[in-house]
Design an enzyme around this catalytic site. Structure first.
Site, short mmCIF file in Angstrom:
data_model
loop_
_atom_site.label_atom_id
_atom_site.label_comp_id
_atom_site.label_asym_id
_atom_site.label_seq_id
_atom_site.Cartn_x
_atom_site.Cartn_y
_atom_site.Cartn_z
N ARG A 61 4.63 3.85 7.70
CA ARG A 61 5.14 2.72 8.05
C ARG A 61 6.91 2.92 8.10
O ARG A 61 7.58 2.30 8.82
CB ARG A 61 5.10 1.50 6.91
CG ARG A 61 3.52 0.96 7.00
CD ARG A 61 3.35 -0.13 5.96
NE ARG A 61 3.86 -0.04 4.90
CZ ARG A 61 3.07 0.53 3.70
NH1 ARG A 61 1.84 1.01 3.95
NH2 ARG A 61 3.62 0.76 2.52
N GLU A 98 3.61 3.91 -7.36
CA GLU A 98 3.48 2.84 -8.32
C GLU A 98 1.86 2.74 -8.52
O GLU A 98 1.28 2.58 -9.78
CB GLU A 98 3.91 1.44 -8.16
CG GLU A 98 3.16 0.61 -6.77
CD GLU A 98 3.94 1.14 -5.51
OE1 GLU A 98 3.85 0.56 -4.56
OE2 GLU A 98 4.57 2.16 -5.09
#
Length: 177
Positions: A61, A98
């Site tokens: 992205r 994460e």
């Protein structure tokens, strides 16, 4: 353009890519000519004073806005890709996400010594990806002049991992909702 509410173009996808993660989907930003223009223009406005020679964008992205941002800044664009995706000799950095671990690579000749580099990704979460990008740039003797993100998930404290750099984000989320 300044009155475009970019928050309204970001949608949450619950439990993606795994349970407990609220994914920030930027595809509506990209699908709207108005929102896309606003995002690129506003990122460029934040980054322009840093005078970057090159923008480095993280797969995948980070490529989407990164190349447009580089064009807007009159800078080059460098791809940071997953291992094994670049055809030339590379340098590599591993990092924690994460929700797991990963690695990125740059071509070993992608950043000239002393080049002023803006690190870009769509989202700042824990800071692992951006920190890895900074390390790659510095391995190649480039100078990280700043980091620019569309979104910052402030509750994950990624900015702390980038404390030595100028960090900017257009959108900030202070909780996981």
């Amino acid at each position: 353009m300044a009155d475009v509410d970019l928050y309204s173009y970001v949608r949450d996808i619950p439990d993606f890519p795994k349970p407990g993660i609220a994914f920030k989907d930027i595809t509506p930003v990209l699908a709207s000519a108005e929102a896309l223009d606003a995002a690129v223009t506003q990122l460029a406005d934040l980054a322009r004073p840093l005078k970057p020679d090159v923008v480095v964008g993280a797969e995948a992205r980070g490529f989407l806005l990164g190349a447009a941002l580089a064009r807007e800044l009159g800078a080059g664009f460098v791809l940071a890709r997953k291992p094994g995706k670049l055809p030339h000799e590379t340098v590599r950095a591993e990092y924690l996400l994460e929700y797991g671990t990963d690695a990125l690579e740059l071509h070993s000749d992608a950043v000239a010594e002393g080049a002023r580099v803006l690190v870009h990704d769509d989202l700042l979460a824990t800071g692992g990806t951006a920190r890895a990008l900074c390390e790659l740039v510095e391995q190649l003797d480039g100078v990280v002049v700043g980091c620019a993100f569309l979104i910052e998930l402030a509750f994950l404290n990624g900015r702390q991992r980038l404390a030595q750099y100028d960090v900017n984000a257009l959108l900030r989320y202070d909780d996981g909702e």
